[in-house]
Design an enzyme around this catalytic site. Structure first.
Site: not given
Ligand code: NAD
Length: 266
Positions: A151, A164
């Site tokens: 991130s 986080y």
């Molecule tokens: P999201 O909530 O749609 O996806 C997160 C996924 O992780 C979900 O499918 C959830 O079920 C899964 N998950 C959570 N705990 C888990 C576990 N213990 N075991 C297996 N799966 C698990 O959100 P996203 O935005 O798609 O996030 C994906 C990644 O991207 C994350 O690591 C998040 O920190 C990172 N990220 C997202 C953003 C953003 O703006 N969306 C920005 C920076 C980083």
């Protein structure tokens, strides 16, 4: 169409958001995709349908990435289905936000266990599989790729989200140290650090007009990102096109890390 040289790619957290977008994008390249999910089997099946519609093959696999026995079983299921793993996209992540003085140990541990320990556990199993492949000559391409979803908060401090941001900062050094350790074996480890990508994790922000306006002030490129923006970079990082890149993080953030407060609007 899948070919003999199709890559086998394991994507964690692939039932939603960025992970779903990445799984689908690999499917469109004819890959075999192991679609990990935590609880939403229906959405994992939806991802699988999209992978197959794009020309790939796949399986869904329920596992909690923070649990060692789950992670071991998940990689075994990948081996049983496809015989190997070529790429790990460690993407599953959560937020448990709180003012620091009120943050419970449970909130701290839950985020660390999923976002950092989960990355360690998955990467360790992937490396064990990569280690079983013969090490290619220096001129050949990598025998395994790991991509960590970090991130912008691996370098931008985030008040109210200390657990986080700490987990993401940890990923930055996890990937660099691991990349150094396994580079001689021709295994590459890189990171992607998204800015604001519209997914479930931040739906409260991009679905609220006022909050969206505030968010836009942090994005010089003036649009919220999409899972496909990240997926394309993941595809490239897993391909021979990026063969000389390891230990690096690519920021997919519309300029969020460029100190947007210094933009000249005049
Ligand atoms: P999201 O909530 O749609 O996806 C997160 C996924 O992780 C979900 O499918 C959830 O079920 C899964 N998950 C959570 N705990 C888990 C576990 N213990 N075991 C297996 N799966 C698990 O959100 P996203 O935005 O798609 O996030 C994906 C990644 O991207 C994350 O690591 C998040 O920190 C990172 N990220 C997202 C953003 C953003 O703006 N969306 C920005 C920076 C980083």
């Amino acid at each position: 169409m899948a070919t003999q040289t199709a890559q086998t790619v394991l994507v964690t957290g692939a039932s939603s958001g960025i992970g779903q977008g990445i799984a689908v994008a690999f499917g469109q390249q004819g890959a075999n995709v192991i679609i990990n999910y935590h609880s939403d089997e229906e959405e994992a099946r939806n991802t699988l349908q999209q992978v197959e519609a794009g020309g790939g093959k796949g399986i869904i696999c329920k596992a909690d990435v923070g649990k060692e026995e789950d992670v071991r079983r998940m990689f075994q299921e990948a081996l049983d289905a496809f015989g190997t793993v070529d790429v790990l996209v460690s993407n599953a992540g959560i937020q448990k936000d709180s003012a620091f003085s009120e943050m419970t140990l449970e909130q701290w541990n839950k985020v660390m266990t999923t976002n950092l320990t989960g990355y360690f556990l998955c990467a360790r199993e992937a490396i064990k599989i990569f280690d079983q492949k013969p090490t290619p000559s220096p001129e050949d391409k990598a025998k395994g790729n790991i991509i960590f979803m970090s991130s912008v908060h691996d370098i931008i401090p985030w008040a109210g989200h200390v657990n986080y941001a700490s987990s993401k900062g940890g990923i930055l050094m996890l990937l660099k140290s691991l990349a150094l350790e396994v580079a001689p074996k021709k295994i590459r480890v890189n990171g992607i650090s998204p800015g604001a990508i519209a997914t479930d994790i931040n739906a409260d922000v991009w679905q609220d007009e006022e909050k969206k306006k505030e968010l836009m002030k942090l994005i010089p490129y003036k649009r919220i990102g999409r899972p496909e923006d990240v997926a394309k970079v993941a595809n490239w990082l897993a391909s021979p096109e990026s063969d000389y890149i390891t230990g690096t993080t690519i920021y997919v953030d519309g300029g969020m890390t460029l100190y947007p407060g210094f933009v000249d609007n005049g």
